[in-house]
Design an enzyme around this catalytic site. Structure first.
Site, PDB file in Angstrom:
ATOM      1  CD  GLU A   1     -40.033  24.285  61.323  1.00  0.00           C
ATOM      2  OE1 GLU A   1     -39.226  24.904  60.603  1.00  0.00           O
ATOM      3  OE2 GLU A   1     -41.012  23.673  60.875  1.00  0.00           O
TER       4      GLU A   1
ATOM      5  NE  ARG B   1     -50.100  27.133  48.734  1.00  0.00           N
ATOM      6  CZ  ARG B   1     -50.250  26.086  47.954  1.00  0.00           C
ATOM      7  NH1 ARG B   1     -50.424  26.248  46.651  1.00  0.00           N
ATOM      8  NH2 ARG B   1     -50.217  24.863  48.442  1.00  0.00           N
ATOM      9  N   GLY B   2     -48.867  28.221  52.833  1.00  0.00           N
ATOM     10  CA  GLY B   2     -49.681  27.327  53.658  1.00  0.00           C
ATOM     11  C   GLY B   2     -50.283  26.259  52.779  1.00  0.00           C
TER      12      GLY B   2
ATOM     13  CE1 TYR C   1     -42.277  22.491  49.940  1.00  0.00           C
ATOM     14  CE2 TYR C   1     -41.922  24.521  48.697  1.00  0.00           C
ATOM     15  CZ  TYR C   1     -42.521  23.845  49.736  1.00  0.00           C
ATOM     16  OH  TYR C   1     -43.368  24.514  50.584  1.00  0.00           O
TER      17      TYR C   1
HETATM   18  C1  LIG Z   1     -39.329  25.227  55.564  1.00  0.00           C
HETATM   19  C2  LIG Z   1     -40.836  25.053  55.525  1.00  0.00           C
HETATM   20  C3  LIG Z   1     -41.605  25.558  56.572  1.00  0.00           C
HETATM   21  C4  LIG Z   1     -42.999  25.415  56.548  1.00  0.00           C
HETATM   22  N1  LIG Z   1     -43.749  25.914  57.600  1.00  0.00           N
HETATM   23  C5  LIG Z   1     -45.096  25.839  57.563  1.00  0.00           C
HETATM   24  C6  LIG Z   1     -45.906  26.411  58.595  1.00  0.00           C
HETATM   25  O1  LIG Z   1     -45.388  26.955  59.581  1.00  0.00           O
HETATM   26  N2  LIG Z   1     -47.260  26.332  58.490  1.00  0.00           N
HETATM   27  C7  LIG Z   1     -47.871  25.730  57.398  1.00  0.00           C
HETATM   28  O2  LIG Z   1     -49.107  25.709  57.353  1.00  0.00           O
HETATM   29  N3  LIG Z   1     -47.131  25.182  56.404  1.00  0.00           N
HETATM   30  C8  LIG Z   1     -45.770  25.219  56.456  1.00  0.00           C
HETATM   31  N4  LIG Z   1     -45.022  24.675  55.437  1.00  0.00           N
HETATM   32  C9  LIG Z   1     -45.704  23.978  54.341  1.00  0.00           C
HETATM   33  C10 LIG Z   1     -46.069  24.925  53.166  1.00  0.00           C
HETATM   34  O3  LIG Z   1     -47.036  25.853  53.606  1.00  0.00           O
HETATM   35  C11 LIG Z   1     -46.604  24.060  52.028  1.00  0.00           C
HETATM   36  O4  LIG Z   1     -45.584  23.274  51.497  1.00  0.00           O
HETATM   37  C12 LIG Z   1     -47.392  24.779  50.951  1.00  0.00           C
HETATM   38  O5  LIG Z   1     -48.044  23.785  50.151  1.00  0.00           O
HETATM   39  C13 LIG Z   1     -46.562  25.645  50.017  1.00  0.00           C
HETATM   40  O6  LIG Z   1     -46.084  26.748  50.636  1.00  0.00           O
HETATM   41  P1  LIG Z   1     -45.000  27.701  49.900  1.00  0.00           P
HETATM   42  O7  LIG Z   1     -44.806  28.852  50.788  1.00  0.00           O
HETATM   43  O8  LIG Z   1     -43.828  26.910  49.473  1.00  0.00           O
HETATM   44  O9  LIG Z   1     -45.880  28.123  48.603  1.00  0.00           O
HETATM   45  P2  LIG Z   1     -45.524  28.769  47.204  1.00  0.00           P
HETATM   46  O10 LIG Z   1     -44.153  29.309  47.158  1.00  0.00           O
HETATM   47  O11 LIG Z   1     -46.641  29.698  46.890  1.00  0.00           O
HETATM   48  O12 LIG Z   1     -45.593  27.499  46.224  1.00  0.00           O
HETATM   49  C14 LIG Z   1     -46.732  26.638  46.200  1.00  0.00           C
HETATM   50  C15 LIG Z   1     -46.888  26.048  44.822  1.00  0.00           C
HETATM   51  O13 LIG Z   1     -47.332  27.065  43.906  1.00  0.00           O
HETATM   52  C16 LIG Z   1     -46.451  27.154  42.805  1.00  0.00           C
HETATM   53  N5  LIG Z   1     -46.420  28.554  42.379  1.00  0.00           N
HETATM   54  C17 LIG Z   1     -45.836  29.594  43.009  1.00  0.00           C
HETATM   55  N6  LIG Z   1     -46.062  30.734  42.323  1.00  0.00           N
HETATM   56  C18 LIG Z   1     -46.809  30.420  41.248  1.00  0.00           C
HETATM   57  C19 LIG Z   1     -47.381  31.163  40.168  1.00  0.00           C
HETATM   58  N7  LIG Z   1     -47.202  32.489  40.053  1.00  0.00           N
HETATM   59  N8  LIG Z   1     -48.106  30.490  39.237  1.00  0.00           N
HETATM   60  C20 LIG Z   1     -48.295  29.158  39.326  1.00  0.00           C
HETATM   61  N9  LIG Z   1     -47.786  28.387  40.320  1.00  0.00           N
HETATM   62  C21 LIG Z   1     -47.057  29.014  41.271  1.00  0.00           C
HETATM   63  C22 LIG Z   1     -45.120  26.627  43.327  1.00  0.00           C
HETATM   64  O14 LIG Z   1     -44.264  26.185  42.283  1.00  0.00           O
HETATM   65  C23 LIG Z   1     -45.595  25.491  44.226  1.00  0.00           C
HETATM   66  O15 LIG Z   1     -45.923  24.357  43.454  1.00  0.00           O
HETATM   67  C24 LIG Z   1     -43.629  24.755  55.445  1.00  0.00           C
HETATM   68  C25 LIG Z   1     -42.833  24.237  54.410  1.00  0.00           C
HETATM   69  C26 LIG Z   1     -41.456  24.367  54.448  1.00  0.00           C
HETATM   70  C27 LIG Z   1     -40.628  23.785  53.334  1.00  0.00           C
END
Ligand SMILES: Cc1cc2nc3c(=O)[nH]c(=O)nc-3n(C[C@H](O)[C@H](O)[C@H](O)COP(=O)(O)OP(=O)(O)OC[C@H]3O[C@@H](n4cnc5c(N)ncnc54)[C@H](O)[C@@H]3O)c2cc1C
Length: 294
Positions: A17, A107-108, A148
């Site tokens: 990455e 999500r970010g 996670y």
């Molecule tokens: C492999 C990897 C790559 C990443 N790359 C980047 C990047 O390029 N740029 C960046 O800015 N960040 C990046 N991140 C960080 C990421 O954006 C953050 O961890 C962010 O806080 C969550 O993103 P997510 O896509 O996991 O969100 P989600 O999947 O939406 O989850 C976020 C939270 O919301 C909860 N949730 C989901 N759906 C619901 C619902 N319907 N009701 C209630 N709660 C819910 C989940 O359980 C979790 O606690 C990366 C993380 C990882 C692990």
């Protein structure tokens, strides 16, 4: 080439990455590092998208152009919480124009403004909504999602986190990549629980080589990761000696990867962070294993 095709090969593989430049002037320093990592011929590479869209401008450009220049397949990250539907629509159009085949749908992190705001009216509150949108509007896209092993910091518990992960996969994820972790047992427990919850998508473990003492505090702050005693002792002993820490950190990461391979994992993603030397040392440490049949 799609990540799912790469994962279906029965070989031990590795991906790296990198992050894109933040400004036009940064391109000159960032691209050579990315090219050097690509020259190691990993199975694929991924390029991040800045929090709040900060460096998103260059993500797809770097993914498209480096893939063309080097032949290494790329994944472009895309975040949604700071974007409107219109912005995501134009990102989808750009992906199609640039021929981006793989995306990591995220999500970010929540910016300070979003933390205090009413998020119920956002076009994209969760990554699952982005996954759904991408699947609807760009059917052939290979879509990854984040997961996670130590529970997302905003989740109240693992059960809830896994329930929402299942919703995200059901919305159309083809694969998942994990947050970094420093104790493989955390991953093995997580895999057991998600399989029990009916999540069958391939999971790529994400490994972060810690190569300097200061990085440790930052990594813990960002990911909330548990640091095993063995790792803490290593940082205490070598953290102030850059060369020693670099070697110890790479060997710790390589050891984690070998243990993952030995326990049935075929592909590992390395958070190489634009550091060609780290990427090369990891590759060298695994050279007699990589590419061998599983
Ligand atoms: C492999 C990897 C790559 C990443 N790359 C980047 C990047 O390029 N740029 C960046 O800015 N960040 C990046 N991140 C960080 C990421 O954006 C953050 O961890 C962010 O806080 C969550 O993103 P997510 O896509 O996991 O969100 P989600 O999947 O939406 O989850 C976020 C939270 O919301 C909860 N949730 C989901 N759906 C619901 C619902 N319907 N009701 C209630 N709660 C819910 C989940 O359980 C979790 O606690 C990366 C993380 C990882 C692990």
């Amino acid at each position: 080439m799609k990540v799912t095709d790469i994962l279906s090969n029965n070989k031990y593989t590795l991906s790296f990455e990198v992050f894109p430049p933040k400004t036009d002037s940064g391109i000159d320093t960032v691209l050579p590092a990315i090219d050097e990592i690509a020259s190691l011929k990993p199975a694929f590479m991924s390029v991040t998208y800045g929090a709040g869209g900060g460096t998103g401008k260059y993500t797809m450009q770097v993914a498209e152009q480096t893939q063309k220049r080097t032949g290494v397949p790329f994944v472009a990250h895309l975040t949604c919480v700071s974007s409107t539907r219109k912005m995501i629509d134009s990102a989808i159009d750009e992906m199609k124009t640039r021929g981006i085949e793989n995306v990591m749908a995220l999500r970010g992190d929540l910016t300070p403004e979003l933390l205090g705001a009413d998020r119920s009216k956002l076009d994209f509150r969760y990554a699952s909504q982005l996954v759904y949108e991408l699947r609807e509007k760009y059917k052939e896209l290979c879509i990854g999602g984040a997961c996670y092993p130590e529970v997302h910091p905003e989740s109240t518990d693992q059960k809830e986190d896994i329930k929402h992960l299942k919703e995200k996969v059901d919305a159309g994820c083809d694969f998942l990549t994990t947050q970094m972790f420093f104790d493989n047992n955390l991953l093995f427990n997580f895999l057991y629980k998600i399989r029990e919850a009916g999540i069958t998508a391939p999971v790529i473990p994400g490994i972060m080589p810690i190569t300097n003492g200061k990085q440790v505090q930052r990594a813990i702050k960002l990911s909330g990761s548990f640091m095993p005693e063995r790792f803490i002792r290593l940082v205490d002993r070598f953290g102030t000696d850059p060369d020693a820490m670099m070697h110890a950190g790479v060997i710790y990461a390589a050891d984690q990867i070998i243990d993952l391979y030995a326990n049935g994992i075929k592909h590992v993603h390395v958070y190489s962070m634009n550091k060609p030397k780290t990427a090369r040392m990891i590759m060298d440490a695994l050279s007699d294993i990589l590419g061998k049949p599983v």
